[in-house]
Design an enzyme around this catalytic site. Structure first.
Site, PDB file in Angstrom:
ATOM      1  N   HIS A 263       0.844  -1.202   0.000  1.00 19.68           N
ATOM      2  CA  HIS A 263       0.000   0.000   0.000  1.00 19.68           C
ATOM      3  C   HIS A 263       0.875   1.246   0.000  1.00 19.68           C
ATOM      4  O   HIS A 263       1.824   1.349   0.771  1.00 19.68           O
ATOM      5  CB  HIS A 263      -0.883   0.004   1.254  1.00 19.68           C
ATOM      6  CG  HIS A 263      -1.761   1.217   1.344  1.00 19.68           C
ATOM      7  ND1 HIS A 263      -3.007   1.287   0.759  1.00 19.68           N
ATOM      8  CD2 HIS A 263      -1.564   2.417   1.927  1.00 19.68           C
ATOM      9  CE1 HIS A 263      -3.532   2.480   0.981  1.00 19.68           C
ATOM     10  NE2 HIS A 263      -2.679   3.186   1.692  1.00 19.68           N
TER      11      HIS A 263
ATOM     12  N   SER B 167      -8.284   3.807   8.941  1.00 20.33           N
ATOM     13  CA  SER B 167      -8.888   3.767   7.615  1.00 20.33           C
ATOM     14  C   SER B 167      -8.090   2.840   6.682  1.00 20.33           C
ATOM     15  O   SER B 167      -8.648   1.945   6.026  1.00 20.33           O
ATOM     16  CB  SER B 167      -8.937   5.197   7.059  1.00 20.33           C
ATOM     17  OG  SER B 167      -9.261   5.207   5.704  1.00 20.33           O
TER      18      SER B 167
ATOM     19  N   ASP C 198     -15.553   2.286   6.945  1.00 22.00           N
ATOM     20  CA  ASP C 198     -14.541   3.233   6.460  1.00 22.00           C
ATOM     21  C   ASP C 198     -15.137   4.134   5.385  1.00 22.00           C
ATOM     22  O   ASP C 198     -14.868   5.331   5.341  1.00 22.00           O
ATOM     23  CB  ASP C 198     -13.310   2.507   5.905  1.00 22.00           C
ATOM     24  CG  ASP C 198     -12.312   3.505   5.332  1.00 22.00           C
ATOM     25  OD1 ASP C 198     -11.860   4.364   6.107  1.00 22.00           O
ATOM     26  OD2 ASP C 198     -12.019   3.474   4.127  1.00 22.00           O
TER      27      ASP C 198
ATOM     28  N   ARG D 248     -15.214  12.502   7.047  1.00 20.04           N
ATOM     29  CA  ARG D 248     -13.926  13.176   7.335  1.00 20.04           C
ATOM     30  C   ARG D 248     -13.591  14.171   6.243  1.00 20.04           C
ATOM     31  O   ARG D 248     -13.090  15.266   6.501  1.00 20.04           O
ATOM     32  CB  ARG D 248     -12.804  12.131   7.451  1.00 20.04           C
ATOM     33  CG  ARG D 248     -12.853  11.363   8.761  1.00 20.04           C
ATOM     34  CD  ARG D 248     -11.924  10.164   8.706  1.00 20.04           C
ATOM     35  NE  ARG D 248     -10.547  10.537   8.486  1.00 20.04           N
ATOM     36  CZ  ARG D 248      -9.640   9.772   7.864  1.00 20.04           C
ATOM     37  NH1 ARG D 248      -9.980   8.569   7.429  1.00 20.04           N
ATOM     38  NH2 ARG D 248      -8.421  10.179   7.688  1.00 20.04           N
TER      39      ARG D 248
HETATM   40  N1  URA Z   1      -5.979   6.643   2.554  1.00 22.20           N
HETATM   41  C1  URA Z   1      -6.985   5.998   3.191  1.00 22.20           C
HETATM   42  O1  URA Z   1      -7.407   4.919   2.785  1.00 22.20           O
HETATM   43  N2  URA Z   1      -7.516   6.554   4.282  1.00 22.20           N
HETATM   44  C2  URA Z   1      -7.086   7.734   4.781  1.00 22.20           C
HETATM   45  O2  URA Z   1      -7.595   8.177   5.781  1.00 22.20           O
HETATM   46  C3  URA Z   1      -6.039   8.405   4.117  1.00 22.20           C
HETATM   47  C4  URA Z   1      -5.496   7.815   2.993  1.00 22.20           C
END
Ligand code: URA
Length: 429
Positions: free
Chosen positions: A82, A183, A161, A168
C-alpha cells in the site's frame, strides 16, 4: 449504551472502550448513527487523539463492519502493498507483477486519486476495457488463477470506512494519524491480508510533508498493524519531487510498461529513478515474506514480470496499446541562466495535471486519462538555457500557457551544484 456517551468521553479526553468503538463502526456501516453524531465524534477524536489500543480496536471494528475476503484457498505467502499516495506514483503497476512472478499472491483494493495524488484505479482505468469493479468472489478466483487481483473499494468490505471517510472529507478531519491508520488498515484486514508492506510517502507531493510526520504515520501504522495481528513494515520514500518521468494516468501506465519491458539502459533518467524504487520496494517485500531480496526482485523484473503484468491486464479485460484519443506535446524549455535543478515542486506538478483535467477537483468530476506531463529532469541535473525541462501532453487546441508557466515555476534551478535526492528515507519495522 448511548452514542452520546462515546462522543462525550472522547470530547473530555477519556478512552473509548472496545465495545464503544464496535458500536460506532456498526452504526457508521448500517447508517443507524446519524452523520451529525459521527461527525462530532470524528472531531473529538481528531482533537484529543486515540491511544494505540483504541486505534487498533477501531481498526478491527471497521475491518469487521462488512465482509472479509477469505484467501484461505490461495497459495501462501499473501501480501498487500500500500502506498499513502503521491505525484507520479505508479509503483503498484510494477511491484505487483514483480512479486506475483516470484510466487507471492497479491490481492489488493486500491483507491482513486485524492487531491493532487493520483490513484491506481484511475491509472488502470486509462487502459481501455480494464475492469476495476471485481466482486470479492472474482478477486479470489482471479488471484487463485494468476496470483494477482486488484479492484476498487467494494461497498461490501469495510463499509464503516466508506461512511467515516466521506464524513472526514467534509468535516476537516482527514489529517489525523489514528484516523488515517484505522482507515488504511481496516481495508487491508477486510481484504484478507496477513502481511502488509507500506510505502509511506514524504514531501511536498504527499500527505506527510516532513520526515518526522511521515515517521509518526509509519510508526502508528506498523504498531497498530502488529496489535491487529498483521506482519507489517513501512518504507518511507521521497515525494518531494515527482516520481519518474510521467504524471498523468495513461502516461504513467506507459512509463510502467516501459520499466517492465525495456532494459534499464534504454530508460530515461527519471524513469530509472522510478525503476530503482520499484526494485527496492519489491526487494523489501520479498525479504518480509522470505522469498528473496532486491536481487531477486530485479531478476523477476528482467525476466517474468512483464508477462505477469500482461496476464493481469488481460484477466481484468484490459487492452494494452489502445490509445485514449489524440494528444499533442508542447515542450517547456529552461529560460534562465544555466545551473543545477535544486527542487521540483511535486505539489505544484500534481496540481497542474489536475488543472489540465488529469485529476478531479470535485468528487464526481470525469478525468481525462490522456493528459499530463513528462518531466525530463531530476533534482541534481545540470541544465542550460533552452534545454527541455518537460513535455506537456495535451489535447490539440488545449491552452497550455498556464501549465507552461507552472512547470517553469515548479522546477527551481540554482547556480549551486545540487545532489540527486535520496529515494528511501527510512524503514520502520
Ligand atoms: N488513505 C486511506 O485509505 N484513508 C485515509 O484516511 C487516508 C489515505
Amino acid at each position: 449504551m448511548s452514542f452520546i456517551e462515546t462522543i462525550a468521553a472522547k470530547r473530555d479526553g477519556r478512552v473509548n472502550t472496545k465495545e464503544q468503538l464496535k458500536a460506532l463502526a456498526k452504526g457508521a456501516a448500517d447508517g443507524t448513527i446519524p452523520d451529525y453524531q459521527l461527525s462530532a465524534w470524528l472531531m473529538a477524536a481528531f482533537i484529543k487523539g486515540l491511544n494505540p489500543q483504541e486505534t487498533a480496536d477501531l481498526t478491527l471494528a471497521m475491518a469487521h463492519s462488512g465482509e472479509r475476503l477469505d484467501l484461505s484457498g490461495l497459495p501462501k505467502p499473501w501480501l498487500d502493498k500500500h502506498s499513502t499516495g503521491g505525484v507520479g506514483d505508479k509503483t503498484t503497476l510494477v511491484v505487483l507483477p514483480i512479486l506475483a512472478a516470484c510466487g507471492v499472491t497479491m490481492v489488493k483494493m486500491s483507491g482513486r486519486g485524492l487531491g493532487i495524488t493520483g490513484g491506481t484505479i484511475d491509472k488502470l482505468e486509462s487502459i481501455p476495457g480494464f475492469r476495476t469493479d471485481l466482486t470479492p468472489e472474482e478477486m479470489v478466483a482471479q488471484a487463485k488463477r494468476i496470483g494477482i487481483a486488484l479492484s476498487g473499494q467494494t461497498p461490501r468490505l469495510a463499509p464503516a470506512d466508506k461512511a467515516l471517510y466521506a464524513l472526514r472529507d467534509v468535516t476537516g478531519t482527514v489529517a489525523s494519524i489514528p484516523l488515517i491508520t484505522a482507515s488504511i488498515l481496516s481495508k487491508k484486514i477486510a481484504g484478507g491480508a496477513d502481511t502488509v508492506v507500506l510505502d509511506v510517502k514524504c514531501g511536498s507531493g504527499a500527505f506527510m510533508k516532513t520526515l518526522p510526520e511521515a515517521q509518526a504515520l509509519a510508526r502508528s501504522l506498523v504498531d497498530t498493524g502488529k496489535l491487529c495481528g498483521l506482519k507489517i513494515s513501512a518504507v518511507i520514500t521521497d515525494m518531494d519531487e515527482p516520481l519518474g518521468l510521467a504524471v498523468g494516468n495513461a502516461l504513467e501506465v506507459e512509463e510502467a510498461v516501459s520499466v517492465l519491458s525495456q532494459p534499464e539502459a534504454m530508460l530515461p533518467r527519471p524513469t530509472r529513478r522510478f525503476r530503482s524504487l520499484c526494485i527496492e520496494l519489491a526487494g523489501h517485500a520479498l525479504e518480509v515474506v522470505g522469498r528473496g531480496d532486491r536481487v531477486t526482485a530485479e531478476e523477476s523484473l528482467e525476466s517474468a514480470a512483464f508477462a505477469k503484468f500482461r496476464e493481469w491486464v488481460s484477466a481484468q479485460g484490459g487492452r494494452l496499446g489502445e490509445g485514449a484519443g489524440q494528444v499533442t506535446h508542447t515542450t517547456v524549455t529552461h529560460m534562465g541562466d544555466s545551473g543545477w535543478v535544486e527542487r521540483i515542486d511535486a505539489a505544484a506538478i500534481g496540481q497542474l495535471v489536475v488543472d489540465m483535467g488529469g485529476g478531479r477537483k470535485e468528487k464526481d468530476d470525469t478525468i481525462d486519462p490522456s493528459v499530463g506531463l513528462l518531466l525530463l529532469v531530476n533534482v541534481g541535473d545540470e541544465v542550460e538555457a533552452d534545454m527541455p525541462l518537460a513535455r506537456i501532453v495535451h489535447r490539440p487546441g488545449q491552452d497550455v500557457s498556464l501549465a507552461e508557466a507552472a512547470v517553469r515555476a515548479a522546477v527551481i534551478v540554482s547556480p549551486r551544484r545540487s545532489q540527486p535526492s535520496t529515494t528511501i528515507l527510512d524503514t520502520v519495522h
